[in-house]
Design a protein around this motif. Structure first.
Motif, PDB file in Angstrom:
ATOM      1  N   GLY A  95      35.621  -3.866  -1.410  1.00  0.00           N
ATOM      2  CA  GLY A  95      34.281  -4.434  -1.520  1.00  0.00           C
ATOM      3  C   GLY A  95      34.173  -5.909  -1.204  1.00  0.00           C
ATOM      4  N   TRP A  96      35.270  -6.530  -0.851  1.00  0.00           N
ATOM      5  CA  TRP A  96      35.274  -7.961  -0.546  1.00  0.00           C
ATOM      6  C   TRP A  96      35.731  -8.162   0.900  1.00  0.00           C
ATOM      7  CZ3 TRP A  96      33.839 -11.462  -4.407  1.00  0.00           C
ATOM      8  CH2 TRP A  96      33.734 -10.924  -5.706  1.00  0.00           C
ATOM      9  N   PRO A  97      35.310  -9.238   1.557  1.00  0.00           N
ATOM     10  CA  PRO A  97      34.457 -10.338   1.071  1.00  0.00           C
ATOM     11  C   PRO A  97      32.956 -10.085   1.223  1.00  0.00           C
ATOM     12  CG  PRO A  97      35.244 -10.865   3.263  1.00  0.00           C
ATOM     13  CD  PRO A  97      35.880  -9.545   2.892  1.00  0.00           C
ATOM     14  N   GLY A  98      32.553  -8.992   1.856  1.00  0.00           N
ATOM     15  CA  GLY A  98      31.126  -8.736   2.041  1.00  0.00           C
ATOM     16  C   GLY A  98      30.582  -9.388   3.295  1.00  0.00           C
ATOM     17  N   GLU A  99      29.301  -9.204   3.505  1.00  0.00           N
ATOM     18  CA  GLU A  99      28.646  -9.697   4.714  1.00  0.00           C
ATOM     19  C   GLU A  99      27.983 -11.060   4.475  1.00  0.00           C
ATOM     20  OE1 GLU A  99      28.871  -8.213   7.617  1.00  0.00           O
ATOM     21  OE2 GLU A  99      30.066  -6.592   6.730  1.00  0.00           O
ATOM     22  N   ILE A 100      27.846 -11.808   5.572  1.00  0.00           N
ATOM     23  CA  ILE A 100      27.088 -13.058   5.551  1.00  0.00           C
ATOM     24  C   ILE A 100      25.972 -12.952   6.582  1.00  0.00           C
ATOM     25  CG2 ILE A 100      27.121 -15.562   5.884  1.00  0.00           C
ATOM     26  CD1 ILE A 100      30.016 -15.627   5.251  1.00  0.00           C
ATOM     27  N   ALA A 101      24.761 -13.318   6.174  1.00  0.00           N
ATOM     28  CA  ALA A 101      23.641 -13.460   7.099  1.00  0.00           C
ATOM     29  C   ALA A 101      23.117 -14.878   6.946  1.00  0.00           C
ATOM     30  CB  ALA A 101      22.554 -12.435   6.786  1.00  0.00           C
ATOM     31  N   PRO A 102      22.400 -15.391   7.951  1.00  0.00           N
ATOM     32  CA  PRO A 102      21.881 -16.761   7.842  1.00  0.00           C
ATOM     33  C   PRO A 102      21.114 -16.981   6.540  1.00  0.00           C
ATOM     34  CG  PRO A 102      21.559 -15.932  10.052  1.00  0.00           C
ATOM     35  CD  PRO A 102      22.059 -14.771   9.241  1.00  0.00           C
ATOM     36  N   GLY A 103      21.556 -17.937   5.768  1.00  0.00           N
ATOM     37  CA  GLY A 103      20.861 -18.291   4.538  1.00  0.00           C
ATOM     38  C   GLY A 103      21.145 -17.387   3.353  1.00  0.00           C
ATOM     39  N   THR A 104      22.029 -16.401   3.497  1.00  0.00           N
ATOM     40  CA  THR A 104      22.286 -15.491   2.389  1.00  0.00           C
ATOM     41  C   THR A 104      23.726 -15.000   2.416  1.00  0.00           C
ATOM     42  OG1 THR A 104      21.526 -13.486   1.252  1.00  0.00           O
ATOM     43  CG2 THR A 104      21.574 -13.423   3.645  1.00  0.00           C
TER      44      THR A 104
END
Length: 386
Positions: free
Chosen positions: A183-192
């Protein structure tokens, strides 16, 4: 070559010097040498086969932390017996000015002695009280190694001698091949989104955890989904009490982790944060994070700046400044290309810290120490500790 290595700190408690000693021993064994390590440890502690226990250690405040050491007549007898039975070509002691096994080993040695200095500490009340003995110790050391420029500077300016600078090693493959936690590290989207990591004693002032906490709390208020993964000793309640209740679900505490799980933890974050405020002579965790391929954000300590090649292999922020840290985190979380560039530079930098490379440099110092003594036996007469 028959090599005896002495660790002053207990193998019952994880620590940077203990890990260094074990990794060095294993690298030397892999290169074909016979190695025995003497260290404090409870008699029933599970130890690698190359480690000999010198008995239980006791806690002693040292360099802003607590070191577990062994000292006294019983320890002295065990050190002497181990040296006699080992018949070593060279004796390698770590932190010989700590009142523990390393100091006793130097005083008991009858052949070439190599000493590694890990800290940049110049004085302490304990050292000052034993100044006469420490001078004898320094005179019996054949060759010195310092793990950093700062530690070497102490040798030159305060210990009446120089030292070869050889950094702490890191088992690069162990970290590079580790698998992230589920479950890590997960996703990154702009600003979140995004995951930050911290490993160490979060209650120890010089580790700087409050700087990271303040930056995280402020950043989490405007960045949904931001998470913090913390590993190290400590009470979970003491950790979560530092955060608003609304953020508890975004903070995960792993507690004290094994070396294998440490590697997995470092592979589980987008950014590893080292907010330390001082007292660091090297920055072992930085090289481990680099080996894991993780982007590093670190306080602008001289030791960290040197490891990160002046900021080429990781982002530096003003020491003790949570706002500066927040801004650095924000910029990198929204810049995947920037993270990739830093990680690529980190791969180049950390290659110089790989243990096979470091171990060969240590062997060169051993050879020089053996040549310098030319088979001469050092006079063993000394009083006061036996």
């Amino acid at each position: 070559m028959r090599i005896g290595i002495v660790c002053p700190y207990s193998f019952d408690v994880p620590g940077g010097v203990q890990n260094h000693v074990m990794d060095l021993a294993e690298a030397l064994i892999a290169l074909g040498h016979q190695v025995s390590v003497l260290a404090p440890a409870d008699e029933d502690s599970p130890l690698p086969e190359y480690v000999v226990s010198a008995g239980r250690a006791v806690p002693l405040p040292y360099n802003g932390s607590v070191a577990r050491i062994a000292f006294g007549p019983v320890s002295t007898a065990r050190v002497r017996r181990w040296i006699t039975n080992g018949d070593f070509d060279v004796l390698h002691v770590h932190e010989p000015l700590t009142l523990s096994l390393s100091l006793l080993a130097v005083l008991s040695a009858r052949g070439p002695v190599v000493a590694t200095f890990h800290t940049a500490m110049t004085r302490s009340r304990v050292l000052a009280a034993a100044q006469g003995v420490l001078q004898i110790v320094l005179e019996r050391i054949t060759a010195r190694i310092a793990v950093s420029a700062l530690a070497r500077k102490v040798q030159v300016e305060h210990m009446d001698g120089g030292a070869v600078e050889i950094p702490n090693g890191v088992a690069v493959a162990k970290f590079a091949d580790a698998v992230a936690l589920p479950g890590w590290p997960g996703e990154i989207a702009p600003g979140t989104g995004g995951t930050l990591g911290f490993l160490g004693r979060f209650t120890e002032a010089r580790k700087g955890f409050p700087v990271l906490r303040d930056a995280f709390v402020e950043l989490a208020a405007t960045r949904p989904g931001l998470r913090l993964l913390v590993a190290g000793p400590g009470d979970p309640d003491d950790l979560f009490d530092q955060f608003p209740a609304a953020l508890h679900d975004q903070v995960t505490f792993l507690g004290l982790v094994s070396e294998a799980d440490k590697a997995r933890m470092l592979r589980s974050v987008h950014l590893y944060v080292a907010p330390n405020t001082g007292g660091e002579s090297f920055g072992m965790i930085l090289t481990e994070a680099l080996a894991a391929g993780t982007t590093v954000v670190a306080s602008d300590l001289d030791a960290f700046r040197r490891v990160l090649d002046g900021g080429r292999a990781g982002r530096l922020f003003p020491t003790g400044d949570p706002v500066g840290l927040r801004d650095a985190l924000t910029a990198l979380l929204d810049d995947p290309a920037g993270r990739a560039t830093l990680s690529a530079c980190g791969d180049q930098v950390v290659a110089n810290f790989d243990w096979p490379v470091v171990a060969r440099r240590v062997l060169e110092v051993y050879a020089a120490a053996i040549e310098a003594t030319d088979g001469r036996v050092i006079d063993q007469e000394w009083v006061g500790l036996g």
